[in-house]
Scaffold this active site. Structure first.
Site, PDB file in Angstrom:
ATOM      1  N   ASP A   1       0.821  -1.215   0.000  1.00 42.03           N
ATOM      2  CA  ASP A   1       0.000   0.000   0.000  1.00 42.03           C
ATOM      3  C   ASP A   1       0.856   1.267   0.000  1.00 42.03           C
ATOM      4  OD1 ASP A   1      -2.427   1.493   0.128  1.00 42.03           O
ATOM      5  OD2 ASP A   1      -2.213   1.701   2.300  1.00 42.03           O
TER       6      ASP A   1
ATOM      7  N   SER B   1      -6.855   6.114  -0.229  1.00 41.67           N
ATOM      8  CA  SER B   1      -7.090   4.810  -0.844  1.00 41.67           C
ATOM      9  C   SER B   1      -8.535   4.390  -0.596  1.00 41.67           C
ATOM     10  CB  SER B   1      -6.145   3.762  -0.248  1.00 41.67           C
ATOM     11  OG  SER B   1      -4.805   4.148  -0.402  1.00 41.67           O
TER      12      SER B   1
ATOM     13  N   GLN C   1      -5.257  -0.827  -7.044  1.00 38.48           N
ATOM     14  CA  GLN C   1      -5.860   0.060  -6.044  1.00 38.48           C
ATOM     15  C   GLN C   1      -6.579   1.211  -6.742  1.00 38.48           C
ATOM     16  OE1 GLN C   1      -3.782   3.101  -3.221  1.00 38.48           O
ATOM     17  NE2 GLN C   1      -3.891   1.184  -2.065  1.00 38.48           N
TER      18      GLN C   1
END
Length: 281
Positions: A200, A223, A273
């Protein structure tokens, strides 16, 4: 790293119910990768050791707090002959902050193919993220220097392009960096949990690249979800190359995708993502 591993170690407090603490890695909000890794850590405790995680998909529902413990509920949706499926909800202050599905698979033989690893400078030839921050802080107003010098992550990062946190010039919709962790437990499950944490890191920056000049007061970037597929065993104590790009951006969102390679060119993992990208006109 010891503090991070401590935060990612889940304690059972009931049947398939786990509790953990949070740690401030230097971000201004609770790092989403930390919550993903905690969810995966809890789910891993409910699966036989010979079935490592091979994929997960998480949705971020709310921002987390640094000073509040988390609780993780795991549902054992299926245990088949080769696969196990787990459904996870992470709570903080009695509210869900993340939901995740994870799949675990007993490795088996099969054919293999992958994209070629990009040709990039080795990590030893690049400055560390801390060096990049220090150089940026020297050119910034004194009022901003303290925040710019905060250590952002517990892992070693050597940026190649696109993941400098304070860059404000428009660039390509892509980024690349080397990363590794030190002093990791030998268990493969820990290498995969820490890979989920690191996956991430800066991924949303790929879609931001062409819009960095609009990262001003009023901008909101976060995110929304996160996907990770692990293709083979991970050695996160050796340098891994993380390259990502953005296929599209619009309507306040941006799409990102990434590949993680071992230093000898093996494809270790793939990521996706979608990020919220509200930027001033």
């Amino acid at each position: 790293m010891n503090e991070l591993i401590g935060a990612l170690t889940m304690n059972a407090v009931g049947p398939d119910l786990f509790e953990g603490r949070t740690t401030n890695d230097g971000w201004f909000t609770l790092f989403g990768g930390q919550v993903i890794a905690q969810a995966l850590s809890a789910a891993t405790l409910t699966v036989p050791a010979d079935r490592p995680v091979h994929s997960l998909h998480a949705y971020f529902l709310r921002g987390g707090a640094f000073d509040t413990p988390i609780k993780v509920e795991v549902a054992r949706d299926r245990d088949g002959g080769a696969f196990s499926s787990r459904r996870v909800v992470v709570h903080q202050n009695d509210k869900p902050i993340l939901t995740m599905m994870a799949s675990f698979h007993a490795p088996e033989p099969g054919s293999w193919r992958q994209p070629e690893m990009p040709d990039v400078p080795p990590p030893e030839a690049l400055p560390s993220l801390e060096d990049v921050q220090r150089a940026a802080a020297e050119q910034a107003p004194e009022s901003m220097r303290e925040s710019m010098l905060r250590r952002i992550t517990s892992i070693d990062v050597h940026p190649i392009t696109g993941c400098q946190p304070f860059q404000r010039e428009d660039g390509p919709a892509e980024q690349a960096m080397w990363f590794r962790c030190r002093d990791v437990p030998a268990d493969q499950s820990w290498h995969r949990i820490l890979l989920a944490y690191a996956s991430d890191l800066f991924l949303v920056n790929a879609c931001i690249g062409p819009h960095r000049s609009r990262l001003k007061k009023g901008a909101h970037v976060a995110s929304l979800d996160h996907g990770l597929w692990i293709h083979q065993d991970v050695n996160i104590e050796d340098w891994l190359l993380y390259v990502s790009d953005s296929a599209s951006a619009g309507q306040g969102r941006g799409m990102n995708r990434g590949h993680i390679f071992s230093r000898d060119g093996r494809l270790i993992a793939t990521t996706t993502q979608e990020g919220l990208m509200r930027l001033p006109a």
